[in-house]
Scaffold this motif. Sequence first.
Motif, PDB file in Angstrom:
ATOM      1  N   MET A 289      21.849  45.170 -86.941  1.00 17.49           N
ATOM      2  CA  MET A 289      21.370  44.438 -85.783  1.00 17.49           C
ATOM      3  C   MET A 289      21.407  45.315 -84.526  1.00 17.49           C
ATOM      4  SD  MET A 289      20.232  41.510 -84.892  1.00 17.49           S
ATOM      5  CE  MET A 289      20.152  40.316 -83.636  1.00 17.49           C
ATOM      6  N   ALA A 290      22.485  46.090 -84.376  1.00 17.29           N
ATOM      7  CA  ALA A 290      22.617  46.956 -83.199  1.00 17.29           C
ATOM      8  C   ALA A 290      21.519  48.005 -83.164  1.00 17.29           C
ATOM      9  CB  ALA A 290      23.986  47.622 -83.173  1.00 17.29           C
ATOM     10  N   SER A 291      21.127  48.528 -84.330  1.00 17.35           N
ATOM     11  CA  SER A 291      20.072  49.547 -84.344  1.00 17.35           C
ATOM     12  C   SER A 291      18.729  48.953 -83.945  1.00 17.35           C
ATOM     13  CB  SER A 291      19.983  50.232 -85.708  1.00 17.35           C
ATOM     14  OG  SER A 291      19.406  49.382 -86.659  1.00 17.35           O
ATOM     15  N   ILE A 292      18.497  47.682 -84.281  1.00 15.38           N
ATOM     16  CA  ILE A 292      17.254  47.019 -83.873  1.00 15.38           C
ATOM     17  C   ILE A 292      17.230  46.860 -82.360  1.00 15.38           C
ATOM     18  CG2 ILE A 292      15.971  44.840 -83.964  1.00 15.38           C
ATOM     19  CD1 ILE A 292      16.915  44.582 -86.887  1.00 15.38           C
ATOM     20  N   ILE A 293      18.357  46.480 -81.791  1.00 11.07           N
ATOM     21  CA  ILE A 293      18.444  46.317 -80.337  1.00 11.07           C
ATOM     22  C   ILE A 293      18.260  47.661 -79.645  1.00 11.07           C
ATOM     23  CG2 ILE A 293      19.998  45.699 -78.430  1.00 11.07           C
ATOM     24  CD1 ILE A 293      21.113  43.511 -80.318  1.00 11.07           C
ATOM     25  N   ASN A 294      18.913  48.703 -80.158  1.00 12.06           N
ATOM     26  CA  ASN A 294      18.766  50.043 -79.577  1.00 12.06           C
ATOM     27  C   ASN A 294      17.320  50.527 -79.693  1.00 12.06           C
ATOM     28  OD1 ASN A 294      21.430  50.229 -78.788  1.00 12.06           O
ATOM     29  ND2 ASN A 294      22.078  51.241 -80.673  1.00 12.06           N
ATOM     30  N   HIS A 295      16.699  50.266 -80.840  1.00 13.15           N
ATOM     31  CA  HIS A 295      15.302  50.662 -81.026  1.00 13.15           C
ATOM     32  C   HIS A 295      14.421  49.931 -80.019  1.00 13.15           C
ATOM     33  CE1 HIS A 295      11.575  51.813 -82.955  1.00 13.15           C
ATOM     34  NE2 HIS A 295      11.224  50.542 -82.953  1.00 13.15           N
ATOM     35  N   SER A 296      14.648  48.650 -79.864  1.00 11.93           N
ATOM     36  CA  SER A 296      13.868  47.846 -78.932  1.00 11.93           C
ATOM     37  C   SER A 296      14.024  48.367 -77.501  1.00 11.93           C
ATOM     38  CB  SER A 296      14.322  46.390 -79.012  1.00 11.93           C
ATOM     39  OG  SER A 296      13.606  45.605 -78.109  1.00 11.93           O
ATOM     40  N   ARG A 297      15.233  48.715 -77.124  1.00 17.27           N
ATOM     41  CA  ARG A 297      15.480  49.273 -75.783  1.00 17.27           C
ATOM     42  C   ARG A 297      14.762  50.607 -75.609  1.00 17.27           C
ATOM     43  NH1 ARG A 297      21.828  48.025 -75.555  1.00 17.27           N
ATOM     44  NH2 ARG A 297      21.681  45.863 -74.915  1.00 17.27           N
ATOM     45  N   SER A 298      14.798  51.443 -76.635  1.00 19.59           N
ATOM     46  CA  SER A 298      14.129  52.739 -76.570  1.00 19.59           C
ATOM     47  C   SER A 298      12.623  52.579 -76.401  1.00 19.59           C
ATOM     48  CB  SER A 298      14.407  53.552 -77.833  1.00 19.59           C
ATOM     49  OG  SER A 298      15.766  53.846 -77.945  1.00 19.59           O
ATOM     50  N   VAL A 299      12.053  51.630 -77.140  1.00 20.72           N
ATOM     51  CA  VAL A 299      10.615  51.389 -77.050  1.00 20.72           C
ATOM     52  C   VAL A 299      10.250  50.888 -75.657  1.00 20.72           C
ATOM     53  CG1 VAL A 299       8.712  49.954 -77.923  1.00 20.72           C
ATOM     54  CG2 VAL A 299      10.318  50.993 -79.522  1.00 20.72           C
ATOM     55  N   LYS A 300      11.032  49.952 -75.121  1.00 15.48           N
ATOM     56  CA  LYS A 300      10.775  49.427 -73.778  1.00 15.48           C
ATOM     57  C   LYS A 300      10.896  50.524 -72.726  1.00 15.48           C
ATOM     58  CE  LYS A 300      12.056  44.650 -74.673  1.00 15.48           C
ATOM     59  NZ  LYS A 300      13.009  43.582 -74.460  1.00 15.48           N
TER      60      LYS A 300
ATOM     61  N   PHE B 206       4.697  56.299 -84.343  1.00 14.51           N
ATOM     62  CA  PHE B 206       4.200  55.765 -83.078  1.00 14.51           C
ATOM     63  C   PHE B 206       5.049  56.255 -81.907  1.00 14.51           C
ATOM     64  CE2 PHE B 206       4.163  52.391 -79.843  1.00 14.51           C
ATOM     65  CZ  PHE B 206       2.803  52.262 -79.616  1.00 14.51           C
ATOM     66  N   ILE B 207       6.357  56.117 -82.032  1.00 12.65           N
ATOM     67  CA  ILE B 207       7.277  56.535 -80.959  1.00 12.65           C
ATOM     68  C   ILE B 207       7.195  58.046 -80.738  1.00 12.65           C
ATOM     69  CG2 ILE B 207       9.725  56.698 -80.302  1.00 12.65           C
ATOM     70  CD1 ILE B 207       8.438  53.873 -80.062  1.00 12.65           C
ATOM     71  N   ASP B 208       7.167  58.803 -81.820  1.00 11.73           N
ATOM     72  CA  ASP B 208       7.068  60.265 -81.684  1.00 11.73           C
ATOM     73  C   ASP B 208       5.798  60.668 -80.936  1.00 11.73           C
ATOM     74  OD1 ASP B 208       9.453  60.543 -83.040  1.00 11.73           O
ATOM     75  OD2 ASP B 208       8.525  61.189 -84.934  1.00 11.73           O
TER      76      ASP B 208
END
Length: 117
Positions: free
Chosen positions: A1-12, A55-57
């Motif tokens: 769950m934490a990695s999803i939140i971190n990923h979401s923050r990185s994308v934003k 996509f992120i890269d």
Amino acid sequence: MASIINHSRSVKKLYKTILKLNRGLPPELCMLGNEYVRDEFKKHKKCNPEEANIFIDEWTVYAITVAEQLGLRGPKTARKLGMNLQDEDLDQFRYEQIQQLYNLKIAATKPPINDNH
């Protein structure tokens, strides 16, 4: 769950960074670029993890390139805006990407709308 939140923050954070960078573009390109960025980020909201990483890269490379071209490390580092694609780059594109690139070219080369009428 934490990695999803971190990923979401990185994308934003990447999304906001790109929109801020686009402010340094000429007004027409800023508007076109922001619309394109919004559409792309919306389209990829629910993509699979492998596509998300690509996509992120790619958008990270875009952000770095725009920052370098705008000279954000100082006015002496600014370069000409834009970059030519090589044939090898185009060979890697899917049909949809080629179509999108063509549509972007059409939008970018439209004559400005004259509001004086």
